[in-house]
Design a protein around this motif. Structure first.
Motif, mmCIF file in Angstrom:
data_model
loop_
_atom_site.group_PDB
_atom_site.id
_atom_site.type_symbol
_atom_site.label_atom_id
_atom_site.label_comp_id
_atom_site.label_asym_id
_atom_site.label_seq_id
_atom_site.Cartn_x
_atom_site.Cartn_y
_atom_site.Cartn_z
ATOM 1 N N THR A 65 0.818 -1.212 0.000
ATOM 2 C CA THR A 65 0.000 0.000 0.000
ATOM 3 C C THR A 65 0.853 1.265 0.000
ATOM 4 N N ILE A 66 2.132 1.150 0.238
ATOM 5 C CA ILE A 66 3.022 2.310 0.165
ATOM 6 C C ILE A 66 3.521 2.397 -1.264
ATOM 7 N N LYS A 67 3.213 3.515 -1.923
ATOM 8 C CA LYS A 67 3.472 3.588 -3.358
ATOM 9 C C LYS A 67 4.387 4.732 -3.779
ATOM 10 N N ASN A 68 4.770 5.609 -2.885
ATOM 11 C CA ASN A 68 5.597 6.738 -3.267
ATOM 12 C C ASN A 68 7.038 6.319 -3.541
ATOM 13 N N LYS A 69 7.784 7.244 -4.111
ATOM 14 C CA LYS A 69 9.166 6.980 -4.507
ATOM 15 C C LYS A 69 10.068 6.663 -3.310
ATOM 16 N N TYR A 70 9.797 7.318 -2.194
ATOM 17 C CA TYR A 70 10.610 7.127 -0.988
ATOM 18 C C TYR A 70 9.731 6.849 0.218
ATOM 19 N N GLN A 71 10.310 6.149 1.171
ATOM 20 C CA GLN A 71 9.686 5.958 2.474
ATOM 21 C C GLN A 71 10.700 6.388 3.527
ATOM 22 N N TYR A 72 10.266 7.290 4.391
ATOM 23 C CA TYR A 72 11.125 7.717 5.498
ATOM 24 C C TYR A 72 10.653 6.959 6.732
ATOM 25 N N ILE A 73 11.547 6.170 7.297
ATOM 26 C CA ILE A 73 11.217 5.291 8.414
ATOM 27 C C ILE A 73 11.659 5.925 9.727
ATOM 28 N N VAL A 74 10.744 5.915 10.695
ATOM 29 C CA VAL A 74 11.062 6.281 12.070
ATOM 30 C C VAL A 74 10.762 5.033 12.891
ATOM 31 N N TYR A 75 11.807 4.449 13.474
ATOM 32 C CA TYR A 75 11.677 3.173 14.182
ATOM 33 C C TYR A 75 12.006 3.367 15.658
ATOM 34 N N VAL A 76 11.082 2.962 16.503
ATOM 35 C CA VAL A 76 11.289 3.024 17.951
ATOM 36 C C VAL A 76 11.299 1.584 18.441
ATOM 37 N N ASP A 77 12.462 1.121 18.902
ATOM 38 C CA ASP A 77 12.545 -0.278 19.319
ATOM 39 C C ASP A 77 12.247 -0.437 20.810
ATOM 40 N N SER A 78 12.306 -1.663 21.272
ATOM 41 C CA SER A 78 11.909 -1.976 22.638
ATOM 42 C C SER A 78 12.902 -1.489 23.693
ATOM 43 N N THR A 79 14.050 -0.985 23.275
ATOM 44 C CA THR A 79 15.006 -0.460 24.259
ATOM 45 C C THR A 79 14.633 0.951 24.698
ATOM 46 N N GLN A 80 13.740 1.593 23.956
ATOM 47 C CA GLN A 80 13.313 2.951 24.267
ATOM 48 C C GLN A 80 11.973 2.925 25.006
ATOM 49 N N CYS A 81 11.641 4.029 25.617
ATOM 50 C CA CYS A 81 10.315 4.193 26.212
ATOM 51 C C CYS A 81 9.364 4.509 25.064
ATOM 52 N N THR A 82 8.657 3.504 24.582
ATOM 53 C CA THR A 82 7.792 3.674 23.416
ATOM 54 C C THR A 82 6.701 4.724 23.630
ATOM 55 N N PRO A 83 5.952 4.688 24.748
ATOM 56 C CA PRO A 83 4.938 5.741 24.935
ATOM 57 C C PRO A 83 5.554 7.146 24.953
ATOM 58 N N CYS A 84 6.743 7.285 25.520
ATOM 59 C CA CYS A 84 7.415 8.588 25.545
ATOM 60 C C CYS A 84 7.729 9.058 24.124
ATOM 61 N N ALA A 85 8.232 8.150 23.301
ATOM 62 C CA ALA A 85 8.571 8.494 21.916
ATOM 63 C C ALA A 85 7.313 8.871 21.134
ATOM 64 N N ILE A 86 6.234 8.143 21.336
ATOM 65 C CA ILE A 86 4.981 8.431 20.627
ATOM 66 C C ILE A 86 4.443 9.801 21.033
ATOM 67 N N ASP A 87 4.553 10.131 22.308
ATOM 68 C CA ASP A 87 4.048 11.418 22.785
ATOM 69 C C ASP A 87 4.709 12.599 22.079
ATOM 70 N N GLY A 88 5.924 12.416 21.577
ATOM 71 C CA GLY A 88 6.612 13.490 20.867
ATOM 72 C C GLY A 88 6.480 13.440 19.357
ATOM 73 N N MET A 89 5.792 12.434 18.834
ATOM 74 C CA MET A 89 5.706 12.263 17.383
ATOM 75 C C MET A 89 4.865 13.326 16.688
ATOM 76 N N TYR A 90 3.983 14.021 17.420
ATOM 77 C CA TYR A 90 3.177 15.067 16.791
ATOM 78 C C TYR A 90 4.068 16.136 16.152
ATOM 79 N N ALA A 91 5.312 16.249 16.610
ATOM 80 C CA ALA A 91 6.242 17.234 16.053
ATOM 81 C C ALA A 91 6.510 16.990 14.569
ATOM 82 N N TRP A 92 6.264 15.780 14.091
ATOM 83 C CA TRP A 92 6.460 15.457 12.676
ATOM 84 C C TRP A 92 5.348 16.031 11.796
#
Length: 194
Positions: A65-92
């Motif tokens: 379903t991803i069809k554009n020329k590029y995909q920019y990946i933001v990956y948050v792995d299990s070593t990070q505080c996932t809820p903390c990282a998500i709370d800041g994602m609105y900045a994107w």
């Protein structure tokens, strides 16, 4: 006098150690980047839960379903505080809105792989994040398992891939102006400053 000479020798040793350590870090970064570029990135999105901040329902996204020329990946792995990282994602949002209005041919893919004990908080964070993009929740760590060359260091978890899933650039374009400039150049937006 002897104490002063000893202090000077100690400072020289510390300086040499610092320079050597810096060279080692640069070499390590270079090796990680070269290793990442050897294989295509596998995006097993169909094996992840797809969620959106405005939609409490979760659906599994079908492959392709991803069809554009590029995909920019933001990956948050299990070593990070996932809820903390998500709370800041609105900045994107501002960056993604700007790119969408310019028809930039870049999809943003946010992948989070929370620890089991963070799952409930992760889902709540996604629902209330305000992020205007989907978030893929990788409950079985399939992204990391499918991409063994991906380094564990967080700085390597921001990257752009081509339609062929080859890494085009690595770096955080949101908070690093040099990476943003490179990103703009790659997607042919260097005449318009984001």
């Amino acid at each position: 006098m002897q104490t002063r000479n000893l202090s000077i020798v100690l400072l020289v040793i510390i300086a040499l150690f610092a320079l050597t350590e810096c060279d080692n870090r640069i070499e390590s970064i270079k090796n990680n980047l070269l290793s990442m570029q050897k294989d295509s990135i596998i995006l097993p999105l169909d094996k992840m839960i797809c969620m959106h901040s405005e939609n409490a329902e979760s659906t599994t996204l079908k492959r392709g379903t991803i069809k554009n020329k590029y995909q920019y990946i933001v990956y948050v792995d299990s070593t990070q505080c996932t809820p903390c990282a998500i709370d800041g994602m609105y900045a994107w949002n501002v960056l993604m809105d700007s790119l969408r209005t310019r028809k930039s041919q870049v999809d943003f893919v946010f992948i989070v792989a929370p620890r089991k004990e963070q799952m409930e908080k992760t889902i709540l964070s996604i629902k209330s994040s305000g992020l205007i993009s989907d978030v893929y929740v990788d409950t079985s760590y399939v992204f990391n398992l499918s991409n063994p060359r991906l380094p564990q260091e967080e700085k390597f978890h921001y990257f752009m891939i081509s339609k062929e899933n080859k890494i085009v650039m690595v770096g955080d374009i949101l908070y690093n102006p040099s990476m943003r400039k490179l990103f703009n150049k790659i997607i042919n937006l260097n005449k318009q400053n984001l």
